[in-house]
Write an enzyme that holds these catalytic residues in place. Structure first.
Site, short mmCIF file in Angstrom:
data_model
loop_
_atom_site.label_atom_id
_atom_site.label_comp_id
_atom_site.label_asym_id
_atom_site.label_seq_id
_atom_site.Cartn_x
_atom_site.Cartn_y
_atom_site.Cartn_z
N ALA A 1 0.87 -1.17 0.00
CA ALA A 1 0.00 0.00 0.00
C ALA A 1 0.91 1.23 0.00
O ALA A 1 2.08 1.15 0.38
CB ALA A 1 -0.88 -0.02 1.24
N GLY B 1 0.68 -5.07 0.95
CA GLY B 1 -0.50 -5.15 0.09
C GLY B 1 -0.20 -5.75 -1.27
O GLY B 1 -1.10 -6.31 -1.92
N GLU C 1 -0.36 -9.39 -0.69
CA GLU C 1 -1.78 -9.72 -0.45
C GLU C 1 -2.57 -9.70 -1.76
O GLU C 1 -3.45 -10.53 -1.98
CB GLU C 1 -2.37 -8.71 0.56
CG GLU C 1 -1.77 -8.90 1.94
CD GLU C 1 -2.11 -7.77 2.90
OE1 GLU C 1 -1.81 -6.60 2.59
OE2 GLU C 1 -2.68 -8.06 3.95
N GLU D 1 4.57 -5.16 7.25
CA GLU D 1 3.77 -4.16 7.98
C GLU D 1 4.23 -4.00 9.43
O GLU D 1 4.15 -2.91 9.99
CB GLU D 1 2.28 -4.53 7.95
CG GLU D 1 1.62 -4.39 6.59
CD GLU D 1 1.73 -5.63 5.71
OE1 GLU D 1 2.54 -6.53 6.01
OE2 GLU D 1 0.99 -5.69 4.72
#
Ligand code: HXC
Length: 259
Positions: free
Chosen positions: A66, A110, A113, A133
């Site tokens: 992200a 992300g 993911e 993260e």
């Protein structure tokens, strides 16, 4: 074709290719990129001439996560009210047509993911996967703590999520995160050839096959087997099922109507 700023799309035969394209930030998944990705997925999903999709990035990065710079000043109220990392992102896991992640370089946070939301991952030999993260004082927020253990088991998922370390392509293949590893130079040829093979099957058959495999992660063995049996029975309503079996008996190639 739509005028995207953060992705590029291409159609090859019955394969729809989406390339994440924000090179300056290693394809960090900012809101605009995710919105465009959702539009591209919808377009391929709605296009009857597309039978399989490939989601990829650059040689250096599938996606480095992200967008930390976009996210860093958000408050709890911000992320709760906008349902951050939900709208758009979930489209990748909701598409009904098969979708392959072709991963080279970094697939972090992300990015990892998003690759796991695809049906399977083909990795280049330079791919590196991780859920870093924890090093930012937070945790995976797009399914990492849930999908990673389903792919690779608890021990290695805990190892990655708690240390934030990266694993290379060989380790990712060994533990079942990726279906195969290919030399970087061959990644797209291999992914597109695989997608073409899938797109060359009956579309409704590939769609129910995907749905049935995914059911394995949502239910008990008994219920999953029952779902599979009923879905198998339902394929007898497909024109393509009748054609596929007739073609075998006639020693000829099946001609799919995708019906
Ligand atoms: C915003 C990012 C970024 C990210 C890289 N960049 N990752 N910007 N968000 N996730 C930017 C850098 O700031 C830099 O911009 C440029 O991309 C190139 O990156 P470098 O760090 O200079 O490259 P390199 O030294 O090769 O290191 C590569 C890297 C590192 C190891 C991948 O960039 C890195 O650690 N990135 C963050 C990885 C991460 O923590 N991801 C998880 C994010 S959190 P400038 O302007 O300096 O050139 C997350 C939460 C998920 O994903 C929650 C739900 C989705």
């Amino acid at each position: 074709m739509a005028d995207y700023q953060n992705i590029r799309t291409e159609i090859r035969g019955r394969v729809g290719i989406i390339r994440l394209d924000r090179p300056k930030s290693l394809n960090a998944l900012c809101a605009d990129l995710v919105r465009e990705l959702g539009q591209a997925l919808d377009a391929f999903e709605d296009d009857a001439a597309i039978g399989c999709m490939v989601l990829t990035g650059s040689e250096r990065a599938f996606a480095a996560g992200a967008d930390i710079k976009e996210m860093k000043d958000k408050t709890y109220q911000d992320v709760f009210l906008e349902d951050f990392i939900t709208v758009g992102w979930e489209k990748v896991s909701r598409v009904r047509k098969p979708i392959i992640a072709a991963v080279a370089g970094f697939a972090l946070g992300g990015g990892c993911e998003m690759a796991m939301m695809c049906d399977f991952i083909i990795a280049a030999d330079n791919a590196r996967f991780g859920q870093p993260e924890i090093t930012l004082g937070t945790i995976p927020g797009a399914g990492g703590t849930q999908r990673l253990p389903r792919f690779i088991g608890k021990s290695k998922a805990m190892d990655l999520v708690l240390t934030g370390r990266m694993m290379d392509a060989a380790e990712a293949e060994r533990c079942g995160l990726v279906s195969r590893v290919v030399p970087l130079a061959q990644l797209m040829d291999d992914a597109i050839a695989t997608a073409e093979k899938i797109a060359g099957m009956s579309l409704p058959a590939t769609m129910v096959a995907k749905e049935a495999v995914n059911r394995a992660f949502e239910t008990t063995l008994d219920e999953g087997i029952r779902f599979e049996r009923r879905t198998f029975h339902a394929t007898f309503a497909f024109d393509d099922r009748a054609e596929g079996m007739a073609a075998f008996a006639d020693k000829r190639k099946a001609i799919w109507k995708h019906r």
